[in-house]
Design a protein around this motif. Structure first.
Motif, PDB file in Angstrom:
ATOM      1  N   SER A  88       0.766  -1.163  -0.148  1.00 29.57           N
ATOM      2  CA  SER A  88       0.076  -0.063  -0.168  1.00 29.57           C
ATOM      3  C   SER A  88       0.914   1.251   0.113  1.00 29.57           C
ATOM      4  O   SER A  88       2.276   1.314   0.389  1.00 29.57           O
ATOM      5  N   LYS A  95      -4.706   7.231  -1.598  1.00 31.93           N
ATOM      6  CA  LYS A  95      -4.206   6.144  -0.975  1.00 31.93           C
ATOM      7  C   LYS A  95      -4.301   4.911  -1.997  1.00 31.93           C
ATOM      8  O   LYS A  95      -5.513   5.013  -2.620  1.00 31.93           O
ATOM      9  N   THR A  97      -4.075   0.663  -2.651  1.00 33.26           N
ATOM     10  CA  THR A  97      -3.710  -0.684  -2.338  1.00 33.26           C
ATOM     11  C   THR A  97      -3.750  -1.714  -3.331  1.00 33.26           C
ATOM     12  O   THR A  97      -4.394  -1.581  -4.131  1.00 33.26           O
TER      13      THR A  97
END
Length: 466
Positions: A88, A95, A97
């Protein structure tokens, strides 16, 4: 149980501070006799490499293991083990992942540098790629290439819809036939070989960040992209982390190229002209006898530079002549021979639409060998094969030595398609080795040459070249 994530690179609080920083959340190894139990081996891993290619049906994962726990014997590693990886990046912008599951296909490069530990590589592939090696298809088929490929993925390779990015089922001619005992991925490539969308080819490939894709070159190029990479000697200091992060992921750390501008090689592939004969073996008649001549048949029609679109130009000059003929007037440079069988089916079969499209489609596909560039970049979770990106390269001269106000190298700069990526997650950072290609140029290759190359100060120029 998995431990807390392992951070690599610079951080600022809970956020990563650079685009090449990342967190290894876990690398779960499920031994073959584990009954679903796993061990997290992220602390034993020196490096993880993921390889993707626009001509490759599955991402390949290479895991470098530093084993001081006798894991090879303890977990009875012998191939076929499941490995779940999660990486991640919580950046100032967003963000990301990454979570992928692989299976060990090979264990190689075993070394014991000294007593007490050993090193080796786990070569891993997707589950469907593993399954592909175990079965073959020998049934009949009918439909568009996209629908047939979607059927193979779901029915034969058991691929989950969540692992599919795009499968274009709306384009391509209807075809029918019988799979001649092919492995599923070979059958997909076989279908893909005769798939066309308005004279542009299709590509089937797997990407690390997006998953499986089957799409036409036409659709891939039409997708808008805001990704830009710049090659410059230094970068300014920014007021905040968000601005710095945006700028750092634009940086080209290293650049090299074989260019690939050879007209000699391109001509031999039929990029500029070719001839075709198709014969119906059922009636012993010539169905089509045609010639192809290049006429601005490049796919990238506009190049985006600093969010401004600039018209593209063809990659060769009409002044390039042999026997007083331009390059697109040698149809014997490549010859296509197609066999048809009008009595095989009541409707169109696998080969019937090939004579209509193959010459121009192959020319467009081969055109991407006009210019190839290899870049070393900071890790970018947005980038994947098939993506369009703008590359800005400054001129290889001082601004004061030229009459031109243009600072961009019009040969090397432009919009490129990403064709290969090696993602490397090592102990220090996430970096990418990226190959990009384009089939047209910003620079107009026609017209007279200024042999003074626009020099404003000939004395300074002479000093520089001496």
């Amino acid at each position: 149980m998995a431990n807390a994530g392992q951070t690599h690179g610079k951080t600022s609080g809970t956020k990563v501070a650079t685009t090449q920083s990342y967190v290894r959340d876990f690398i779960k190894l499920f031994p073959n006799s584990s009954n679903g139990e796993f061990t997290d081996i992220k602390n034993l891993i020196n490096r993880i490499i993921f390889k993707e290619n626009i001509r490759q049906g599955s991402v390949i994962c290479e895991i470098d293991v530093l084993d001081g726990l006798n894991m090879l014997e303890t977990f009875k590693l012998s191939g076929g083990e499941k490995v779940e990886i999660q990486i991640s990046q919580d950046s100032p912008l967003e963000k990301h992942t990454l979570r992928r599951t692989f299976f060990v296909s090979d264990i190689i490069n075993h070394v014991k540098p000294r007593p007490g530990y050993q090193t080796y590589q786990l070569i891993c592939i997707s589950e469907y790629a593993y399954l592909n090696n175990l079965i073959r298809l020998d049934r009949d088929f009918q439909g568009s290439p996209g629908k047939l490929i979607k059927n193979i993925l779901s029915r034969d390779l058991q691929v989950d819809d969540n692992d599919i990015n795009v499968v274009n089922t709306s384009s391509g001619s209807i075809m029918q036939g019988i799979y001649p005992r092919l492995k599923p991925l070979d059958a997909i490539n076989w279908l893909n070989r005769n798939s066309f969308d308005e004279n542009t080819p299709f590509y089937f490939y797997d990407t690390l960040h997006k998953g499986i894709t089957f799409n036409s070159l036409k659709e891939m190029i039409a997708e808008e992209s805001d990704i830009e990479y710049i090659h410059k000697p230094f970068f300014k200091i920014f007021k905040n982390e968000e601005e710095e992060f945006k700028d750092s992921r634009k940086r080209i750390r290293k650049l090299s190229s074989n260019l690939g501008m050879s007209k000699f090689n391109q001509a031999g592939k039929g990029s500029y002209s070719s001839s075709l004969t198709s014969i119906d073996i059922a009636t012993k008649e010539v169905v089509e006898d045609s010639e192809y001549r290049y006429n601005d048949d490049f796919a990238i029609k506009d190049h985006k530079i600093e969010n401004v679109k600039r018209k593209a130009n063809k990659p060769f000059s009409t002044e390039t002549k042999f026997l007083d003929k331009e390059l697109n007037n040698f149809p014997q440079a490549r010859r296509y021979n197609i066999s048809l069988n009008s009595l095989a089916f009541d409707k169109k079969n696998y080969h019937d639409h090939v004579p209509t499209f193959i010459q121009k489609s192959e020319a467009i596909k081969n055109g991407f060998d006009y210019m190839s560039m290899e870049l070393l970049l900071n890790g970018d979770f947005r980038l994947h094969c098939g993506k369009m990106a703008s590359v800005i390269i400054p001129k290889s001269t001082s601004k004061g030595l030229t009459k031109s106000s243009k600072e961009v190298d019009e040969v090397l700069s432009g919009s490129y398609m990403v064709t290969n990526i090696i993602h490397e997650f090592n102990l220090d950072e996430y970096i990418m080795n990226v190959v990009m290609k384009k089939d047209s140029t910003l620079m107009n290759l026609e017209g007279a040459i200024d042999f003074n190359i626009g020099v404003t100060d000939k004395i300074e120029w002479e000093k520089m070249i001496l």
